[in-house]
Enzyme design. Structure first.
Site, mmCIF file in Angstrom:
data_model
loop_
_atom_site.group_PDB
_atom_site.id
_atom_site.type_symbol
_atom_site.label_atom_id
_atom_site.label_comp_id
_atom_site.label_asym_id
_atom_site.label_seq_id
_atom_site.Cartn_x
_atom_site.Cartn_y
_atom_site.Cartn_z
ATOM 1 N N GLY A 15 0.776 -1.241 0.000
ATOM 2 C CA GLY A 15 0.000 0.000 0.000
ATOM 3 C C GLY A 15 0.806 1.288 0.000
ATOM 4 O O GLY A 15 0.323 2.315 0.476
ATOM 5 N N ASN A 110 -5.594 2.439 -12.838
ATOM 6 C CA ASN A 110 -4.601 1.464 -12.392
ATOM 7 C C ASN A 110 -3.214 2.073 -12.566
ATOM 8 O O ASN A 110 -2.992 2.895 -13.457
ATOM 9 C CB ASN A 110 -4.699 0.187 -13.234
ATOM 10 C CG ASN A 110 -3.705 -0.875 -12.784
ATOM 11 O OD1 ASN A 110 -3.591 -1.171 -11.592
ATOM 12 N ND2 ASN A 110 -2.952 -1.451 -13.713
ATOM 13 N N HIS A 112 0.827 0.921 -13.199
ATOM 14 C CA HIS A 112 1.676 -0.206 -13.580
ATOM 15 C C HIS A 112 3.122 0.298 -13.660
ATOM 16 O O HIS A 112 3.371 1.375 -14.203
ATOM 17 C CB HIS A 112 1.227 -0.781 -14.927
ATOM 18 C CG HIS A 112 2.053 -1.952 -15.338
ATOM 19 N ND1 HIS A 112 1.939 -3.185 -14.731
ATOM 20 C CD2 HIS A 112 3.029 -2.082 -16.272
ATOM 21 C CE1 HIS A 112 2.800 -4.026 -15.276
ATOM 22 N NE2 HIS A 112 3.474 -3.384 -16.211
ATOM 23 N N GLU A 177 6.338 6.410 -9.003
ATOM 24 C CA GLU A 177 4.909 6.069 -8.874
ATOM 25 C C GLU A 177 4.231 6.947 -7.829
ATOM 26 O O GLU A 177 3.086 7.382 -8.001
ATOM 27 C CB GLU A 177 4.747 4.593 -8.490
ATOM 28 C CG GLU A 177 5.150 3.616 -9.576
ATOM 29 C CD GLU A 177 4.928 2.173 -9.147
ATOM 30 O OE1 GLU A 177 3.835 1.860 -8.645
ATOM 31 O OE2 GLU A 177 5.856 1.355 -9.299
#
Ligand code: GRF
Length: 221
Positions: A15, A110, A112, A177
């Protein structure tokens, strides 16, 4: 400011991207609030992160359901009860059916850890290293039924360095990210970016193009 969009986050583990979204949503002008975190795995670190932030959590263990469809009914039920408007996968490790995907079409994001459409699937960083690619990165996209497929909202490029291990490369991409996902969710939740067929529409063009995101990585390499 107009009402914040109600966001649900699906996780399966650590997470850290969820944490980046939680931190971003604490900024007063952020256009989204996280109202529910669902994990398909019990007792994972991501659930603890959500609880510490005071966000309601649910564990919906796919193993407790006779089929993927039944699991998805439980997911949808929880999401509807929390009046979730936008859904974010953040390290969620289950593939979803076309039925679920069409239910959340263009409202489901999403992340990736590659520059899609290259290196879809698992073991991404090992395959990047084996390929000899010198640049990799991460992508936030709208979810479609095929794995790691769908209109690209934002990407960040990350260098592959000589002598990189899988762990070193994964850590460098993960740092990107954590900047990219809050940025991409802001674009969608504010209404600035929306899916238009196979592409994303509404992004300003030219210098400062927000879909080509350059995170401040200099300290990391
Ligand atoms: C991230 O690298 C994400 O891109 C991928 O799974 C990893 C999840 O990490 N889908 P975390 O659970 O967010 O820390």
């Amino acid at each position: 400011m107009s009402a914040r969009r109600r966001v649900g986050v699906l996780i399966s583990g650590r997470g850290s991207n969820l944490q980046a979204l939680i931190d971003a949503a604490q900024t007063p002008d952020y256009p989204a609030e996280i109202v529910l975190v669902i994990s398909n795995e019990p007792h994972v670190q991501g659930l603890v992160r959500a609880e510490e932030a005071g966000i309601p959590t649910r564990t919906i263990n796919h193993r407790d359901y006779p089929s993927l469809e039944a699991f998805e009914v439980a997911l949808n039920d929880a999401l509807e009860r929390s009046r979730v408007e936008l859904l974010c996968n953040a390290g969620f490790m289950r593939l979803l059916t076309e039925g679920f995907v069409s239910c959340w079409l263009d409202r489901h994001l999403n992340i990736h850890p590659s520059l899609l459409p290259a290196f879809k699937g698992l073991d991404t960083h090992a395959r990047v290293l084996a390929s000899g690619a010198r640049i990799t990165g991460c992508t936030v996209h709208f979810v479609r039924a095929a794995m790691d497929d769908g209109p690209i909202i934002a990407q960040a490029a990350v260098p592959v360095l000589t002598g990189d291990t899988e762990a070193a490369l994964a850590a460098r991409v993960l740092a990107a990210e954590h900047h990219l996902y809050p940025h991409a969710l802001r674009l969608v939740a504010s209404g600035q970016a929306q899916a238009c067929g196979d592409l994303v529409d509404g992004l300003p063009k030219g210098p400062g193009e927000p879909a080509l995101f350059s995170p401040p990585l200099r300290g990391n390499f």
